[in-house]
Design a protein around this motif. Structure first.
Motif, PDB file in Angstrom:
ATOM      1  N   LYS A   1       0.900  -1.293  -0.265  1.00 14.49           N
ATOM      2  CA  LYS A   1      -0.027   0.112  -0.117  1.00 14.49           C
ATOM      3  C   LYS A   1       0.736   1.305  -0.134  1.00 14.49           C
ATOM      4  CE  LYS A   1      -4.314   0.418   2.261  1.00 14.49           C
ATOM      5  NZ  LYS A   1      -5.078   0.548   3.610  1.00 14.49           N
ATOM      6  N   GLN A   2       1.696   1.259   0.792  1.00 11.20           N
ATOM      7  CA  GLN A   2       2.617   2.413   0.833  1.00 11.20           C
ATOM      8  C   GLN A   2       3.437   2.567  -0.493  1.00 11.20           C
ATOM      9  OE1 GLN A   2       1.461   3.961   3.441  1.00 11.20           O
ATOM     10  NE2 GLN A   2       3.297   4.144   4.840  1.00 11.20           N
ATOM     11  N   GLN A   3       4.105   1.170  -0.782  1.00 12.03           N
ATOM     12  CA  GLN A   3       4.752   1.372  -1.954  1.00 12.03           C
ATOM     13  C   GLN A   3       3.812   1.917  -3.317  1.00 12.03           C
ATOM     14  OE1 GLN A   3       7.972   0.871  -1.406  1.00 12.03           O
ATOM     15  NE2 GLN A   3       8.040  -0.425  -3.164  1.00 12.03           N
ATOM     16  N   GLY A   4       2.488   1.928  -3.203  1.00 13.85           N
ATOM     17  CA  GLY A   4       1.818   2.590  -4.133  1.00 13.85           C
ATOM     18  C   GLY A   4       1.645   4.052  -4.162  1.00 13.85           C
ATOM     19  N   ASN A   5       2.220   4.496  -3.038  1.00 10.01           N
ATOM     20  CA  ASN A   5       2.419   6.088  -2.785  1.00 10.01           C
ATOM     21  C   ASN A   5       1.141   6.869  -3.138  1.00 10.01           C
ATOM     22  OD1 ASN A   5       3.890   8.142  -2.137  1.00 10.01           O
ATOM     23  ND2 ASN A   5       5.135   8.415  -3.937  1.00 10.01           N
ATOM     24  N   CYS A   6       0.113   6.111  -3.064  1.00  9.93           N
ATOM     25  CA  CYS A   6      -1.343   6.825  -2.998  1.00  9.93           C
ATOM     26  C   CYS A   6      -1.801   7.671  -1.759  1.00  9.93           C
ATOM     27  CB  CYS A   6      -2.376   5.848  -3.381  1.00  9.93           C
ATOM     28  SG  CYS A   6      -3.965   6.279  -3.465  1.00  9.93           S
ATOM     29  N   LYS A   7      -2.183   8.938  -1.919  1.00  6.20           N
ATOM     30  CA  LYS A   7      -2.036   9.554  -0.755  1.00  6.20           C
ATOM     31  C   LYS A   7      -3.344   9.157   0.096  1.00  6.20           C
ATOM     32  CE  LYS A   7      -2.191  14.393   0.627  1.00  6.20           C
ATOM     33  NZ  LYS A   7      -3.308  14.526   1.378  1.00  6.20           N
ATOM     34  N   GLU A   8      -4.415   8.856  -0.632  1.00 11.92           N
ATOM     35  CA  GLU A   8      -5.593   8.098   0.175  1.00 11.92           C
ATOM     36  C   GLU A   8      -5.252   6.815   0.871  1.00 11.92           C
ATOM     37  OE1 GLU A   8      -9.732   6.604  -1.418  1.00 11.92           O
ATOM     38  OE2 GLU A   8      -8.319   6.373  -2.553  1.00 11.92           O
ATOM     39  N   LEU A   9      -4.217   6.182   0.452  1.00  9.96           N
ATOM     40  CA  LEU A   9      -3.883   4.859   1.165  1.00  9.96           C
ATOM     41  C   LEU A   9      -2.741   5.089   1.999  1.00  9.96           C
ATOM     42  CD1 LEU A   9      -3.838   2.525  -2.099  1.00  9.96           C
ATOM     43  CD2 LEU A   9      -5.676   2.989  -0.548  1.00  9.96           C
ATOM     44  N   THR A  10      -1.937   5.952   2.025  1.00 11.02           N
ATOM     45  CA  THR A  10      -0.859   6.133   2.753  1.00 11.02           C
ATOM     46  C   THR A  10      -1.035   6.477   4.217  1.00 11.02           C
ATOM     47  OG1 THR A  10       0.364   6.840   0.943  1.00 11.02           O
ATOM     48  CG2 THR A  10       1.446   7.119   2.868  1.00 11.02           C
ATOM     49  N   GLY A  11      -0.314   5.771   5.311  1.00 10.01           N
ATOM     50  CA  GLY A  11      -0.452   5.854   6.562  1.00 10.01           C
ATOM     51  C   GLY A  11       0.044   7.080   7.112  1.00 10.01           C
ATOM     52  N   ASP A  12      -0.507   7.840   8.342  1.00 10.95           N
ATOM     53  CA  ASP A  12       0.215   8.735   8.920  1.00 10.95           C
ATOM     54  C   ASP A  12       0.103   8.688  10.458  1.00 10.95           C
ATOM     55  OD1 ASP A  12      -1.879  10.493   9.653  1.00 10.95           O
ATOM     56  OD2 ASP A  12      -1.862  10.874   7.592  1.00 10.95           O
ATOM     57  N   LYS A  13       0.660   9.310  11.317  1.00 11.02           N
ATOM     58  CA  LYS A  13       0.484   9.195  12.619  1.00 11.02           C
ATOM     59  C   LYS A  13      -0.920   9.635  13.314  1.00 11.02           C
ATOM     60  CE  LYS A  13       4.679   9.769  12.590  1.00 11.02           C
ATOM     61  NZ  LYS A  13       5.573  10.789  12.586  1.00 11.02           N
ATOM     62  N   GLN A  14      -1.451  10.425  12.596  1.00 11.56           N
ATOM     63  CA  GLN A  14      -2.796  10.972  12.877  1.00 11.56           C
ATOM     64  C   GLN A  14      -3.920  10.514  11.812  1.00 11.56           C
ATOM     65  OE1 GLN A  14      -0.310  13.627  12.690  1.00 11.56           O
ATOM     66  NE2 GLN A  14       0.143  13.166  14.723  1.00 11.56           N
ATOM     67  N   ASN A  15      -3.807   9.072  11.624  1.00 10.58           N
ATOM     68  CA  ASN A  15      -4.489   8.671  10.662  1.00 10.58           C
ATOM     69  C   ASN A  15      -6.095   8.499  11.268  1.00 10.58           C
ATOM     70  OD1 ASN A  15      -5.740   7.249   8.447  1.00 10.58           O
ATOM     71  ND2 ASN A  15      -3.836   5.793   8.582  1.00 10.58           N
ATOM     72  N   THR A  16      -6.864   9.549  11.238  1.00  9.07           N
ATOM     73  CA  THR A  16      -8.184   9.500  11.556  1.00  9.07           C
ATOM     74  C   THR A  16      -8.940   8.852  10.759  1.00  9.07           C
ATOM     75  OG1 THR A  16      -8.263  11.591   9.916  1.00  9.07           O
ATOM     76  CG2 THR A  16      -8.192  12.005  12.248  1.00  9.07           C
ATOM     77  N   ASP A  17      -8.779   8.195   9.437  1.00  8.74           N
ATOM     78  CA  ASP A  17      -9.608   7.499   8.596  1.00  8.74           C
ATOM     79  C   ASP A  17      -9.655   6.114   9.428  1.00  8.74           C
ATOM     80  OD1 ASP A  17     -10.212   8.541   6.443  1.00  8.74           O
ATOM     81  OD2 ASP A  17      -8.865   7.760   5.097  1.00  8.74           O
ATOM     82  N   LEU A  18      -8.921   5.761  10.276  1.00  2.56           N
ATOM     83  CA  LEU A  18      -8.582   4.328  10.827  1.00  2.56           C
ATOM     84  C   LEU A  18      -9.656   4.038  11.623  1.00  2.56           C
ATOM     85  CD1 LEU A  18      -6.415   2.595   9.827  1.00  2.56           C
ATOM     86  CD2 LEU A  18      -5.374   2.968  11.913  1.00  2.56           C
ATOM     87  N   VAL A  19     -10.997   3.625  11.265  1.00  3.99           N
ATOM     88  CA  VAL A  19     -12.084   3.370  11.890  1.00  3.99           C
ATOM     89  C   VAL A  19     -12.343   1.650  11.507  1.00  3.99           C
ATOM     90  CG1 VAL A  19     -13.063   5.130  12.549  1.00  3.99           C
ATOM     91  CG2 VAL A  19     -13.533   4.339  10.299  1.00  3.99           C
ATOM     92  N   ALA A  20     -13.004   0.987  12.544  1.00  2.00           N
ATOM     93  CA  ALA A  20     -13.306  -0.532  12.030  1.00  2.00           C
ATOM     94  C   ALA A  20     -14.596  -0.420  11.033  1.00  2.00           C
ATOM     95  CB  ALA A  20     -13.524  -1.322  13.430  1.00  2.00           C
ATOM     96  N   TYR A  21     -14.496  -1.261  10.307  1.00  2.00           N
ATOM     97  CA  TYR A  21     -15.913  -1.592   9.497  1.00  2.00           C
ATOM     98  C   TYR A  21     -16.233  -3.005   9.321  1.00  2.00           C
ATOM     99  CZ  TYR A  21     -12.412  -1.996   5.663  1.00  2.00           C
ATOM    100  OH  TYR A  21     -11.270  -2.453   4.817  1.00  2.00           O
ATOM    101  N   SER A  22     -17.274  -3.286   9.243  1.00  2.00           N
ATOM    102  CA  SER A  22     -17.942  -4.748   9.464  1.00  2.00           C
ATOM    103  C   SER A  22     -18.089  -5.607   8.184  1.00  2.00           C
ATOM    104  CB  SER A  22     -18.970  -5.165  10.413  1.00  2.00           C
ATOM    105  OG  SER A  22     -19.968  -4.358   9.983  1.00  2.00           O
ATOM    106  N   ARG A  23     -18.416  -4.869   7.482  1.00  2.00           N
ATOM    107  CA  ARG A  23     -18.743  -5.160   5.815  1.00  2.00           C
ATOM    108  C   ARG A  23     -17.665  -4.765   4.764  1.00  2.00           C
ATOM    109  NH1 ARG A  23     -23.825  -7.219   5.192  1.00  2.00           N
ATOM    110  NH2 ARG A  23     -24.855  -7.835   7.118  1.00  2.00           N
ATOM    111  N   VAL A  24     -18.017  -5.378   3.881  1.00  2.00           N
ATOM    112  CA  VAL A  24     -17.057  -4.851   2.544  1.00  2.00           C
ATOM    113  C   VAL A  24     -17.178  -3.549   2.308  1.00  2.00           C
ATOM    114  CG1 VAL A  24     -16.515  -5.039   0.285  1.00  2.00           C
ATOM    115  CG2 VAL A  24     -16.959  -6.973   1.379  1.00  2.00           C
ATOM    116  N   LYS A  25     -15.871  -2.720   2.204  1.00  3.72           N
ATOM    117  CA  LYS A  25     -16.278  -1.171   2.247  1.00  3.72           C
ATOM    118  C   LYS A  25     -16.941  -0.734   0.903  1.00  3.72           C
ATOM    119  CE  LYS A  25     -12.669   1.751   4.127  1.00  3.72           C
ATOM    120  NZ  LYS A  25     -11.429   2.402   4.308  1.00  3.72           N
TER     121      LYS A  25
END
Ligand code: KG4
Ligand code: ZN
Length: 349
Positions: free
Chosen positions: A306-330
């Protein structure tokens, strides 16, 4: 070299692994809760979450020790964010957020289904494009991989997953949980042509397995005890494998994928592997048995790619607010429905 620590807690396996460059396993630690849930005939979410909480810190220590590394050697922390049980996912996510904060490392959320496919990068020199058949306890999907950690869903089950069908039929046969390995073992000694079970006819590249489970139930109701369990297992297993293989080969021809990749717990199945290898005209790749079912090495591998893909949407950071649990296919992030005429279900995950 880029080293990632991966955490997997989407269901009933607590797992922590360290992987270098997405392919080299430095440690792969796992604590299965199967024995705990067996008595209930399936996973009890609340018990699973509490167990993850009990063991996650020890597994993190063990994984670091076995890889002989320090936190400063790591390039990122990865965890499964879904699909899975919300309560169990939250344990892994909270642990990852804490490590990312304490060790000042990027945090990368990983999709469990993509991670299953990435298990194939760990033992094979595999690169996209390819068609993946993901068959697990909760999901059955055909995915067209155009990049290392990005895929389009081109078909999926409209009811039960393949692994779910295995677990439900095993329960009917009194074989306990999880049912896949037990049915696979019995099927090896049975007559696969003794019973004729229907292959569901579903549109496009979608699957259905709930009718098959009912057909096995009706068949058992007519049989006298003791049941010919080995023949029922072999006939059921043959029908599941044929259903999966037929759709996969059609999808491969349609997408013109140069390779077929198997992933998920049911990818360990002996008949499915044999049939696909025998009938495919393109190379078939699958992970070693121990990497088919849930593990954290696949999560660390997925994070690296994912990081290699260098896609901003996919890249992690320390304030990753996107990081929430989901139960079903996104749900699809964007529609790129080039197969729209053929596939009712298309999503980028
Ligand atoms: O991928 P996985 O570990 O968990 C999920 O993400 O769901 O898959 C577990 C599933 C279970 O349904 C189990 O019965 C099935 O994989 N399974 C098998 C075999 N080994 C595990 N199914 C058929 N044949 C097997 N050898
Ligand atoms: Zn899984």
């Amino acid at each position: 070299m880029a080293i990632y620590l991966g955490i997997e807690t989407s269901c009933d396996e607590t797992a922590v692994a360290i992987v270098a460059d997405g392919r080299q396993i430095m440690s792969n630690c796992l604590l299965s809760q199967i024995d705990l849930h067996k008595q209930f005939g399936g996973v009890v979410p609340e018990i699973a979450a509490r167990e993850h909480l009990e063991s996650i810190n020890d597994l993190i220590d063990l994984a670091m020790k076995q890889a002989s590394i320090k936190p400063t050697d790591l390039d990122g922390i990865a965890c499964t964010t879904g699909p899975g049980l919300i309560g169990t996912l939250l344990v892994g996510i909270a642990a990852s957020k804490a490590l990312s904060f304490a060790w000042d490392l990027p945090l990368i959320g990983v999709d469990h289904l993509i991670a299953h496919v990435c298990a194939n990068y760990l033992k094979n020199e595999l690169s996209p494009p390819f068609l993946a058949l993901l068959v697990s306890g909760g999901h059955t999907q055909l995915m067209h991989f155009t990049d290392f950690a990005q895929a389009e869903i081109i078909g999926q089950t409209i009811d039960d997953a393949a692994g779910e069908a295995y677990d439900k039929v095993a329960r009917l046969l009194g074989l306990g949980y999880p049912g896949g390995p037990a049915i696979d073992r019995l099927a090896a000694h049975g007559n696969a042509n003794r019973f004729s079970f229907p292959q569901a006819s579903v549109d496009g590249f979608n699957f259905s397995f709930s009718g098959l489970k009912t057909a096995v139930l009706r068949c058992l109701e007519k049989l006298e005890q003791p049941w010919p369990v080995e023949d029922v297992a072999a006939s059921f297993q043959k029908t599941v494998a044929l259903t999966l293989v037929n759709k996969t080969l059609k999808a491969q021809q349609f997408t013109q994928s140069p390779k077929i990749v198997l992933a998920g717990g049911v990818a360990a199945n002996s008949t499915l592997r044999k049939q696909l290898l025998a009938l495919s005209t393109v190379p078939v790749i699958f992970p070693p048995i121990e990497l088919c079912t849930d593990n954290a090495a696949m999560v660390a591998s997925a994070a690296y790619f994912k990081q290699q893909g260098n896609c901003k949407e996919l890249t992690g950071d320390k304030q990753n607010t996107d990081l929430v649990a989901y139960s079903r296919v996104k749900p699809s992030r964007k529609t790129r429905n080039k197969f729209a005429d053929c596939f009712p279900l298309t999503a980028i995950i």
